[in-house]
Design a protein around this motif. Sequence first.
Motif, short mmCIF file in Angstrom:
data_model
loop_
_atom_site.label_atom_id
_atom_site.label_comp_id
_atom_site.label_asym_id
_atom_site.label_seq_id
_atom_site.Cartn_x
_atom_site.Cartn_y
_atom_site.Cartn_z
N ILE A 521 -46.17 58.05 -32.77
CA ILE A 521 -45.46 57.11 -31.85
C ILE A 521 -44.28 57.76 -30.93
O ILE A 521 -44.20 57.47 -29.68
CB ILE A 521 -44.87 56.09 -32.69
N GLY A 522 -43.52 58.66 -31.81
CA GLY A 522 -42.54 59.37 -30.98
C GLY A 522 -43.10 60.36 -30.20
O GLY A 522 -42.40 60.45 -28.91
N SER A 523 -44.43 60.86 -30.10
CA SER A 523 -44.70 61.69 -29.27
C SER A 523 -44.94 60.93 -27.75
O SER A 523 -45.26 61.68 -26.87
CB SER A 523 -45.83 62.41 -29.64
N GLY A 524 -45.17 59.84 -27.90
CA GLY A 524 -45.61 59.02 -26.51
C GLY A 524 -47.13 59.41 -26.30
O GLY A 524 -47.70 58.87 -25.34
N LYS A 525 -47.67 60.08 -27.12
CA LYS A 525 -49.21 60.39 -26.65
C LYS A 525 -50.18 59.68 -27.58
O LYS A 525 -49.86 59.46 -28.50
CB LYS A 525 -49.44 62.13 -26.91
N LEU A 526 -51.39 59.76 -27.39
CA LEU A 526 -52.35 59.29 -28.36
C LEU A 526 -52.52 59.99 -29.43
O LEU A 526 -52.17 61.30 -29.37
CB LEU A 526 -53.79 59.35 -27.57
N GLY A 527 -52.60 59.67 -30.68
CA GLY A 527 -52.93 60.18 -31.93
C GLY A 527 -53.26 59.28 -33.08
O GLY A 527 -53.47 58.11 -33.05
N ALA A 528 -53.99 59.87 -33.99
CA ALA A 528 -54.54 59.25 -35.06
C ALA A 528 -53.91 59.43 -36.64
O ALA A 528 -53.40 60.63 -36.90
CB ALA A 528 -55.91 59.22 -35.06
N VAL A 529 -53.78 58.36 -37.39
CA VAL A 529 -53.41 58.79 -38.64
C VAL A 529 -54.53 58.19 -39.36
O VAL A 529 -55.01 56.94 -39.46
CB VAL A 529 -52.32 58.01 -38.90
N VAL A 530 -55.11 58.99 -40.32
CA VAL A 530 -56.36 58.39 -41.27
C VAL A 530 -55.50 58.08 -42.65
O VAL A 530 -54.91 59.03 -43.16
CB VAL A 530 -57.27 59.45 -41.50
N SER A 531 -55.29 56.79 -42.56
CA SER A 531 -54.43 56.31 -43.96
C SER A 531 -55.39 56.16 -45.02
O SER A 531 -56.01 55.08 -45.11
CB SER A 531 -53.81 55.07 -43.43
N ARG A 532 -55.45 57.21 -45.99
CA ARG A 532 -56.38 57.04 -47.10
C ARG A 532 -55.88 56.52 -48.33
O ARG A 532 -54.88 56.96 -48.74
CB ARG A 532 -56.98 58.41 -47.17
N GLY A 533 -56.64 55.76 -48.88
CA GLY A 533 -56.29 55.41 -50.20
C GLY A 533 -57.68 54.41 -50.87
O GLY A 533 -57.93 53.62 -50.12
N GLN A 534 -58.30 54.56 -52.05
CA GLN A 534 -59.22 54.15 -52.34
C GLN A 534 -59.03 52.44 -52.46
O GLN A 534 -58.15 52.07 -53.03
CB GLN A 534 -59.82 54.36 -53.67
N CYS A 535 -59.89 51.71 -52.32
CA CYS A 535 -59.87 50.16 -52.31
C CYS A 535 -59.44 50.24 -53.84
O CYS A 535 -60.26 50.42 -54.64
CB CYS A 535 -61.21 49.62 -52.21
N ARG A 536 -58.52 49.29 -54.21
CA ARG A 536 -57.82 49.12 -55.56
C ARG A 536 -58.89 48.35 -56.49
O ARG A 536 -58.78 48.59 -57.66
CB ARG A 536 -56.39 48.43 -55.40
N LEU A 537 -59.59 47.32 -55.97
CA LEU A 537 -60.66 46.82 -56.65
C LEU A 537 -61.42 48.07 -57.40
O LEU A 537 -61.84 47.79 -58.62
CB LEU A 537 -61.39 45.89 -55.94
N LEU A 538 -61.94 48.87 -56.76
CA LEU A 538 -62.87 49.90 -57.16
C LEU A 538 -62.18 50.75 -58.15
O LEU A 538 -62.42 51.07 -59.54
CB LEU A 538 -63.26 50.85 -56.00
N THR A 539 -60.91 51.10 -58.01
CA THR A 539 -60.25 51.89 -58.49
C THR A 539 -59.96 51.21 -60.15
O THR A 539 -60.12 51.83 -61.40
CB THR A 539 -58.47 52.23 -58.20
N VAL A 540 -59.55 49.86 -60.08
CA VAL A 540 -59.29 49.09 -61.17
C VAL A 540 -60.79 48.95 -61.92
O VAL A 540 -60.60 49.16 -63.36
CB VAL A 540 -58.64 47.89 -60.96
N ARG A 541 -61.84 48.88 -61.26
CA ARG A 541 -63.06 48.46 -61.88
C ARG A 541 -63.59 49.82 -62.68
O ARG A 541 -63.86 49.88 -63.74
CB ARG A 541 -64.28 48.00 -60.94
N ASN A 542 -63.49 50.68 -61.83
CA ASN A 542 -63.63 52.27 -62.48
C ASN A 542 -62.89 52.61 -63.71
O ASN A 542 -63.35 53.07 -64.69
CB ASN A 542 -63.81 53.31 -61.29
N ALA A 543 -61.62 52.26 -63.53
CA ALA A 543 -60.66 52.87 -64.76
C ALA A 543 -61.12 51.78 -65.98
O ALA A 543 -61.29 52.50 -67.32
CB ALA A 543 -59.19 52.40 -64.35
N ARG A 544 -61.63 50.61 -65.74
CA ARG A 544 -61.84 49.80 -67.03
C ARG A 544 -63.05 50.17 -67.40
O ARG A 544 -63.31 50.16 -68.58
CB ARG A 544 -61.90 48.15 -66.55
N LYS A 545 -63.90 50.61 -66.78
CA LYS A 545 -65.27 51.19 -67.01
C LYS A 545 -65.01 52.51 -67.87
O LYS A 545 -65.79 52.71 -68.76
CB LYS A 545 -66.15 51.47 -65.80
N ASP A 546 -64.21 53.20 -67.36
CA ASP A 546 -63.96 54.52 -68.03
C ASP A 546 -63.12 54.58 -69.07
O ASP A 546 -62.71 55.46 -69.72
CB ASP A 546 -63.48 55.54 -67.14
#
Lengths: 610, 197
Positions: A521-546
């Motif tokens: 935003i500060g650069s005033g130019k086009l840019g992208a942020v890939v905001s990554r983090g697993q869907c928490r439903l999946l994380t919780v489901r996998n944790a319960r399974k494991d």
Amino acid sequence: MHRLLTPSGNLFLVGNDAIVRGALEAGVGLAATYPGTPSSEIGDSLAEIAKEAGIYFEYSTNEKVAAEVAAGAAFAGVRSLTAMKHFGLNVACDSIFPIAAHGVKAGMVIVVADDPQGWSSGQSEQDTRMFARTGHMPMLEPSNVQECKDFTKLAFELSELLEIPVFVRTTTRINFGGGIVRLGKIAKPKTKGEFKNTEKWNNLPPKVIKRHAELAEKLKKAAAWAENKKLTQAVNLDSGKTGVIAAGVCFDYAMEALNELQTKAPLLKTGMSWPFPEKQVADFVKKLDAVLVVEELEPVVEYYVKKVAKDANPQLKVHGKNLLPHAGEYRTEIVGLALAKLLGKKYAQPAAVAKAIHRPPILCPGCPHRASFWSAKQAAGSNTVFGGDIGCYLLGIHPPMEIIDFIIAMGASQGITHGIQKASNHKAVTFIGDSTFFHSGVAGVMNTVHNNSNPLLVVLDNRTTAMTGHQPHPGSGKNAMGEPAREIKIDEVLRACGVDAVTTVNCFNVAETTAAMKRVIGSGKLGAVVSRGQCRLLTVRNARKDGVTLPIFEIDQKKCTKCGVCLYKFGCPAIHNDKKKFYIDPDFCWGCSVCSQVCPANAISAKAKK
Amino acid sequence: MTYNIVIAGVGGQGVLTLAAIITQAAVAEGKAVKTSELHGLAQRFGPLEAHVRIGDCYSPLVTAGTADLIIGLEPSEALRAVYYASQKRTIIVSDTKTIMPLEAYLLKKECPSLAALEKELKKHCKRTLFAKASDNARQETGTSLAANSFLLGVIAGNKLLPIKPETLEKQFESALAGKKLEQNKRLFKQGLKVNYQ
């Protein structure tokens, strides 16, 4: 053995599974879908059984591609199925209409699910029955779970007879309605054919006119076929002078309502929405004084009943939307009230609804989108437009985030935000999910680059297609059949499209994410942020399974200043205030840690393990 | 006569799993059954209801005012479901644990107390049963995840379903395994012993 492959007998199924079973009984060899509720589970079940059933299934990048893949198989002589929600058909129609004009060799069935009441469709109610007329393809309309199976199987037969695709149209209550189904035999699937080009498949003008005329002839053939197969059926004939014509689940509502009214009336179920069963309707209305057309959404059947009645019975009073709502889904009690009015009976008016506290759907506890929204709010200044897209993150439109300014269609965040920037002096941020990015976001990004505007593109990469039930997508590294697939990397796609500044962050780290967004935003130019983090439903489901325990956070009452940021600004549903203190409900804390980062008093931390 | 059940709760509480257990048990006993549920957006912590109709019928949805049993996994959601209740016919069984909606905090609204909800619910039905399902489950297992098994036990123990308790218990085996299976069965059996007569 998967239960859907049960050889014979009776089986409890929901509509979506009955459709899959019908396709198996028809010997389907290939299926392709992009998930969309209420039809998502058709793909889910196909993914589960494909290997065992010896057929091919894929989640395609979007509905248009899925329809094309299914058409390719049908060109090569392999029976194919594609399924989508109503919005998906909008995407796919650009290919589906020409596929009808072109023709197919093996049967091709297109399942399309409408969603009256918008249970899973936050954008608009839509009635897809008119698409069948526009595209010159027959459309079958099952009214219960048994017909979901039977009509899907029949649709393959009709498609092969006419050499064009055939629609099976459902609504939410059909897709998610369960009942006991009499099974037929599963056919041995043909999975390999041969593609042979023929003159017949050249559509270029002037042949396109000839094809159009041929389609009209094919629909006449479809009408005769449907009559022969008794898709449209009458019951209780000669039980009165006021009749009912109903389509889809409304037939069951009408039957139930008549039962409740302890009366009978002649009832016609239209099992085919296009071509309209004119002959059966004409026969049915001849002896009647009045008829009530019961159909959700648009008055499609009502229009044609009026048209047919002009010749068949000009005195007939045709009721429909004059007594029934035009919008929203129906229920037995809605149909019952209209029927009672017409039949001169009394129907118990539903009691006034008790005032239960309002509870709109919200982002889950630990949702990565909430974390990304929080960071974007910290990073963006005033005068910023926030373009939204389709996925769970559309819930960011609700308080306390209220960060999404508009939600239109899959991938639309990009083009619309670009348009706003061209026509104003606003700064802009767009939010698009990973699956939506692959579905139809990339073309918009290329346009933004090519035509030069400067939003911050935030890709909410939760590693799955979350809203529809966690289906894989081209960035998952795994395909629908569970096989490894080349992982297409979102940051690489963005760079290849000409977005130079691309940062991938762990969205559960607020400082890192906010800083990355601020830089763009500060650069005033086009840019992208890939905001990554697993869907928490999946994380919780996998944790319960494991058997893994996720941390549970708690608020230190000695440090808490009761500022309320965690609840009133951040808005995690695990956090509560009982008027004496703010506290975290351990049943709902999914351990994302973000509340501990947003707390200005540093009062939140992971509970010490016992 | 059809036996009409509406299960109401907050999306994520296990409405669909409970509906599936009851449905599969009815099917196992050779009964006719129709169901209706919702997936997708509706499951994200909003109100969620599932309908199970045992016996011959047409519509997959329970008609307003014709429920025989309303199962509330949360008491305000049980109240929302009284649309399906009547004083003549309906028994409401609900967990006692309330879940305050986020929006209510934001709008500074009061979440009605359990006592107030109980009073309101009684107006709309023949009988109410409140079970400390979440509390019991937390005591037994450390979390309230298995609360619905206790609630189902209470329902079966008070003969509020046209299904044998043994048939219901068997369904846990196809849905769960290991420690969880054992915990859920234990809570179900505890529920069976709670007699409200």
